[in-house]
Design a protein around this motif. Structure first.
Motif, PDB file in Angstrom:
ATOM      1  N   GLY A 186      45.676 -64.947-115.205  1.00 20.98           N
ATOM      2  CA  GLY A 186      45.263 -63.598-115.586  1.00 20.98           C
ATOM      3  C   GLY A 186      45.880 -62.543-114.700  1.00 20.98           C
ATOM      4  O   GLY A 186      46.329 -61.489-115.170  1.00 20.98           O
ATOM      5  N   HIS A 187      45.941 -62.809-113.389  1.00 15.42           N
ATOM      6  CA  HIS A 187      46.521 -61.834-112.459  1.00 15.42           C
ATOM      7  C   HIS A 187      48.017 -61.674-112.716  1.00 15.42           C
ATOM      8  O   HIS A 187      48.537 -60.553-112.761  1.00 15.42           O
ATOM      9  N   LEU A 188      48.712 -62.796-112.884  1.00 12.89           N
ATOM     10  CA  LEU A 188      50.150 -62.729-113.123  1.00 12.89           C
ATOM     11  C   LEU A 188      50.469 -61.993-114.420  1.00 12.89           C
ATOM     12  O   LEU A 188      51.427 -61.214-114.492  1.00 12.89           O
ATOM     13  N   ILE A 189      49.654 -62.235-115.443  1.00 12.20           N
ATOM     14  CA  ILE A 189      49.899 -61.608-116.746  1.00 12.20           C
ATOM     15  C   ILE A 189      49.576 -60.113-116.705  1.00 12.20           C
ATOM     16  O   ILE A 189      50.335 -59.275-117.199  1.00 12.20           O
ATOM     17  N   ALA A 190      48.425 -59.759-116.114  1.00 15.00           N
ATOM     18  CA  ALA A 190      47.999 -58.355-116.100  1.00 15.00           C
ATOM     19  C   ALA A 190      48.939 -57.471-115.300  1.00 15.00           C
ATOM     20  O   ALA A 190      49.079 -56.280-115.590  1.00 15.00           O
ATOM     21  N   PRO A 201      34.633 -73.215-110.249  1.00 14.99           N
ATOM     22  CA  PRO A 201      35.293 -73.779-109.068  1.00 14.99           C
ATOM     23  C   PRO A 201      36.801 -73.902-109.268  1.00 14.99           C
ATOM     24  O   PRO A 201      37.312 -73.909-110.384  1.00 14.99           O
ATOM     25  N   GLY A 202      37.495 -73.998-108.140  1.00 15.82           N
ATOM     26  CA  GLY A 202      38.927 -74.276-108.201  1.00 15.82           C
ATOM     27  C   GLY A 202      39.819 -73.069-108.377  1.00 15.82           C
ATOM     28  O   GLY A 202      40.945 -73.197-108.855  1.00 15.82           O
ATOM     29  N   ARG A 203      39.340 -71.893-107.986  1.00 18.78           N
ATOM     30  CA  ARG A 203      40.212 -70.721-108.084  1.00 18.78           C
ATOM     31  C   ARG A 203      41.353 -70.844-107.083  1.00 18.78           C
ATOM     32  O   ARG A 203      41.180 -71.312-105.972  1.00 18.78           O
ATOM     33  N   ARG A 204      42.528 -70.396-107.512  1.00 17.25           N
ATOM     34  CA  ARG A 204      43.702 -70.394-106.651  1.00 17.25           C
ATOM     35  C   ARG A 204      44.072 -68.957-106.309  1.00 17.25           C
ATOM     36  O   ARG A 204      43.603 -68.008-106.938  1.00 17.25           O
ATOM     37  N   VAL A 205      44.955 -68.812-105.325  1.00 17.88           N
ATOM     38  CA  VAL A 205      45.477 -67.494-104.964  1.00 17.88           C
ATOM     39  C   VAL A 205      46.809 -67.303-105.686  1.00 17.88           C
ATOM     40  O   VAL A 205      47.763 -68.039-105.417  1.00 17.88           O
ATOM     41  N   PRO A 206      46.899 -66.360-106.622  1.00 17.22           N
ATOM     42  CA  PRO A 206      48.195 -66.110-107.274  1.00 17.22           C
ATOM     43  C   PRO A 206      49.181 -65.551-106.268  1.00 17.22           C
ATOM     44  O   PRO A 206      48.908 -64.563-105.592  1.00 17.22           O
ATOM     45  N   ARG A 207      50.341 -66.211-106.143  1.00 21.73           N
ATOM     46  CA  ARG A 207      51.307 -65.795-105.140  1.00 21.73           C
ATOM     47  C   ARG A 207      52.579 -65.309-105.818  1.00 21.73           C
ATOM     48  O   ARG A 207      52.508 -64.608-106.810  1.00 21.73           O
ATOM     49  N   THR A 208      53.733 -65.654-105.326  1.00 23.10           N
ATOM     50  CA  THR A 208      54.966 -65.059-105.842  1.00 23.10           C
ATOM     51  C   THR A 208      56.110 -66.048-105.704  1.00 23.10           C
ATOM     52  O   THR A 208      56.039 -66.979-104.895  1.00 23.10           O
ATOM     53  N   VAL A 209      57.167 -65.846-106.478  1.00 23.49           N
ATOM     54  CA  VAL A 209      58.393 -66.635-106.326  1.00 23.49           C
ATOM     55  C   VAL A 209      59.412 -65.907-105.467  1.00 23.49           C
ATOM     56  O   VAL A 209      60.459 -66.462-105.139  1.00 23.49           O
ATOM     57  N   ASP A 210      59.111 -64.668-105.091  1.00 20.44           N
ATOM     58  CA  ASP A 210      60.075 -63.853-104.345  1.00 20.44           C
ATOM     59  C   ASP A 210      59.301 -62.898-103.445  1.00 20.44           C
ATOM     60  O   ASP A 210      58.710 -61.919-103.914  1.00 20.44           O
ATOM     61  N   CYS A 237      57.817 -72.267-108.031  1.00 23.51           N
ATOM     62  CA  CYS A 237      56.762 -72.171-109.051  1.00 23.51           C
ATOM     63  C   CYS A 237      55.469 -72.779-108.539  1.00 23.51           C
ATOM     64  O   CYS A 237      54.380 -72.232-108.768  1.00 23.51           O
ATOM     65  N   ARG A 238      55.563 -73.907-107.851  1.00 19.52           N
ATOM     66  CA  ARG A 238      54.363 -74.515-107.275  1.00 19.52           C
ATOM     67  C   ARG A 238      53.716 -73.569-106.267  1.00 19.52           C
ATOM     68  O   ARG A 238      52.491 -73.435-106.228  1.00 19.52           O
ATOM     69  N   ARG A 239      54.540 -72.919-105.489  1.00 22.42           N
ATOM     70  CA  ARG A 239      54.013 -71.987-104.491  1.00 22.42           C
ATOM     71  C   ARG A 239      53.366 -70.785-105.162  1.00 22.42           C
ATOM     72  O   ARG A 239      52.281 -70.346-104.756  1.00 22.42           O
ATOM     73  N   MET A 240      53.996 -70.243-106.201  1.00 20.76           N
ATOM     74  CA  MET A 240      53.420 -69.094-106.906  1.00 20.76           C
ATOM     75  C   MET A 240      52.040 -69.431-107.476  1.00 20.76           C
ATOM     76  O   MET A 240      51.115 -68.603-107.442  1.00 20.76           O
ATOM     77  N   LEU A 241      51.877 -70.650-108.001  1.00 23.94           N
ATOM     78  CA  LEU A 241      50.613 -71.049-108.619  1.00 23.94           C
ATOM     79  C   LEU A 241      49.662 -71.731-107.633  1.00 23.94           C
ATOM     80  O   LEU A 241      48.590 -72.181-108.034  1.00 23.94           O
ATOM     81  N   ASP A 242      50.064 -71.833-106.364  1.00 26.53           N
ATOM     82  CA  ASP A 242      49.192 -72.393-105.324  1.00 26.53           C
ATOM     83  C   ASP A 242      48.746 -73.815-105.685  1.00 26.53           C
ATOM     84  O   ASP A 242      47.584 -74.189-105.481  1.00 26.53           O
ATOM     85  N   LEU A 243      49.679 -74.617-106.209  1.00 25.14           N
ATOM     86  CA  LEU A 243      49.318 -75.919-106.748  1.00 25.14           C
ATOM     87  C   LEU A 243      49.074 -76.970-105.676  1.00 25.14           C
ATOM     88  O   LEU A 243      48.515 -78.031-105.977  1.00 25.14           O
ATOM     89  N   ASP A 244      49.499 -76.734-104.444  1.00 25.89           N
ATOM     90  CA  ASP A 244      49.274 -77.711-103.388  1.00 25.89           C
ATOM     91  C   ASP A 244      48.021 -77.413-102.577  1.00 25.89           C
ATOM     92  O   ASP A 244      47.799 -78.017-101.520  1.00 25.89           O
TER      93      ASP A 244
END
Length: 511
Positions: free
Chosen positions: A237-241, A327-336, A296-303
């Motif tokens: 939602g954050h990335l899209i908005a 539960p399980g919210r991640r921090v939306p990050r960035t690719v750059d 992409c993994r870093r942007m989506l905080d998948l680790d």
């Protein structure tokens, strides 16, 4: 020491970790293996002395006897010790250790750079230069903590990339070797045989034929694993908005964006599913594959380790209901990181829509055009070098913000300010604070979403203060900061839960 996954204390679950690397605690590792606990995948690897294979903790085969188990901190260490990857659980493709995204010491920064392909491009001397240490110091610390040096860690990453391409595409083996970063076909063949105990052709023969889709030129479809739970609402939602027209879009249930990469550029489409993120990559140069996946993994905080995060935040009775609800919210990050810093300045004291408009104008005037046959992406976000020469008078911004933006891009372009994965978080904060127009909110939002500090906090943010007041938390910045000490080191995740109390587009995926 990072907190490993938490669980209630039962005969088959794991107690809170001691202050030492998990792989050194054989008793806890044995319990994790015997209970097939997937939350520990990537935290350590199990080497079986009788079969000479290594597995992830959740391997579905019958666990070996404890006396036949040995534990290692990395896949590379297992490979260096002469073990091959399990063909059932594919330990090389488990989620990355959460340690490397929640620490800013030398080893963590080195691991982030290795994942970003620095060793393949610049060698170990290039890695050491980026970190500001000698080659010997970097090698010694990686060996001490991970049981493998930078060359072995990069080799393990190349092997995993090669396996992915062998099993999911019909690309010729020579192209796969090149794309995975190997210097020769012979090295590629030898490494695959040593790590997987199968020749490249045998790996392909064993893979399901349905998975081997003929891609468009430079295209690849793959699955990005994560530790459950994962709540995609605020993440996507954050990335899209906040998506910048021409650079990002939401299309057919996927978040799509352009990527500026070392050898070329790419377009990625990311779709959330219950047990993985579906990723479709189109690259102008396949050598960028590993780097694109890492970003992409870093942007989506998948680790991330959501169990540890949520357990810590749930200890606060006022936050606990928010965590239990989603539960399980991640921090939306960035690719750059540089791109995000520029966008953070453009978003100072304006609405989300206004920030997108400012960014779109910058992209149209200074971005690099690309072709996107599948959708509406038109540009790469402009690099700092392209923005360093812009005319401040051409910016539809207040004069003070023009100064902030032009000063930022000048420092990014000349290298006096570095916000890459190798950056020390406190040093970067200090450098940002020295720039005109960088107050606490801007510095902390960059620390949270660009630098990746899991403890970044925004006590002056209006949405955070409003949520705190509604929950009965202190809502003045000083008092809220004092109360947030109990949430450390996961305050960036607390921010996501607090933001989610508001009805705002950043908190939901469009229907």
């Amino acid at each position: 020491m990072p907190t490993a996954p938490h669980a209630a204390v039962t005969a088959t679950t794991i107690t809170a970790p001691p202050p030492r690397p998990m792989h050194t605690d054989a008793e806890r590792c044995v319990r994790a293996v015997q209970s097939k606990d997937a939350r520990f995948d990537g935290w350590f690897y199990t080497a079986v002395l009788t079969t000479r294979i290594y597995c992830r903790p959740s391997c579905p085969v019958v666990p070996p006897k404890p006396e036949n188990m040995s534990f290692y901190p990395s896949a590379a260490a297992c490979q260096q010790a002469g073990f091959r990857a399990c063909k059932r659980c594919r330990p090389d493709s488990s989620p990355g250790s959460p340690e490397w995204n929640q620490r800013a010491d030398l080893v963590a920064r080195a691991m982030r750079l290795i994942a970003d392909g620095v060793v393949d491009r610049d060698g170990v001397p290039g890695l050491a230069t980026r970190l500001g240490y000698s080659t010997r110091q970097v090698e010694r610390q990686l060996l001490a903590e991970l049981g493998a040096g930078p060359l072995a860690l990069a080799r393990a990453q190349r092997a995993q990339t090669a396996r992915l391409l062998i099993e999911t595409t019909p690309l010729p083996m020579a192209e796969i070797a090149f794309a995975a970063g190997f210097s020769s076909i012979r090295t590629f063949n030898d490494t695959v045989r040593e790590v997987f105990a199968l020749a490249p052709g045998e790996l392909r023969d064993r893979a399901p034929k349905a998975a081997q889709k003929v891609p468009a030129p430079g295209a690849l479809s793959l699955r990005l694993p994560f530790r459950a739970p994962l709540n995609p609402d605020n993440l996507f939602g954050h990335l899209i908005a906040t998506a910048v027209p021409g650079v990002e879009e939401w299309r057919d249930g996927a978040y799509r964006r352009t990527l500026r990469l070392p050898y070329g550029h790419g377009v990625v489409a990311l779709t959330p599913t219950p047990d993985h993120i579906a990723c479709r990559l189109s690259l102008t140069d396949m050598r960028d594959l590993t780097i694109a996946i890492s970003r992409c993994r870093r942007m989506l905080d998948l680790d991330a380790d959501p169990v540890a995060v949520d357990a810590q935040l749930s200890a606060d009775p006022l936050l606990a209901p928010l965590v239990a609800k989603a539960p399980g919210r991640r921090v939306p990050r960035t690719v750059d990181e540089a791109e995000f810093a520029v966008r953070a300045v453009l978003g100072q004291q304006v609405s989300t829509a206004a920030a997108r408009t400012h960014a779109a104008r910058l992209v149209g005037a200074h971005g690099e055009p690309i072709d996107d046959p599948e959708g509406g992406l038109t540009h790469l976000f402009p690099a700092p070098e392209a923005l360093a020469a812009l005319d401040p008078e051409a910016l539809a911004l207040p004069r003070s913000r023009r100064t902030t933006l032009t000063t930022l891009v000048r420092h990014l372009a000349d290298g006096s300010l570095r916000l890459g994965v190798e950056s020390g978080w406190e040093e970067a904060r200090a450098r940002l604070t020295e720039l005109p127009g960088f107050g606490p909110w801007t510095v902390e939002v960059i620390a949270m979403r660009a630098l990746g500090d899991p403890d970044a906090f925004l006590p002056t943010d209006l949405g955070i203060r409003r949520a705190a007041q509604e929950l009965g938390l202190p809502h003045t910045p000083a008092a809220l900061t004092a109360r947030s000490a109990d949430w450390r080191p996961w305050r960036a995740y607390a921010v996501q839960y607090l933001w989610a109390t508001d009805v705002h587009p950043i908190n939901s995926i469009p229907a």
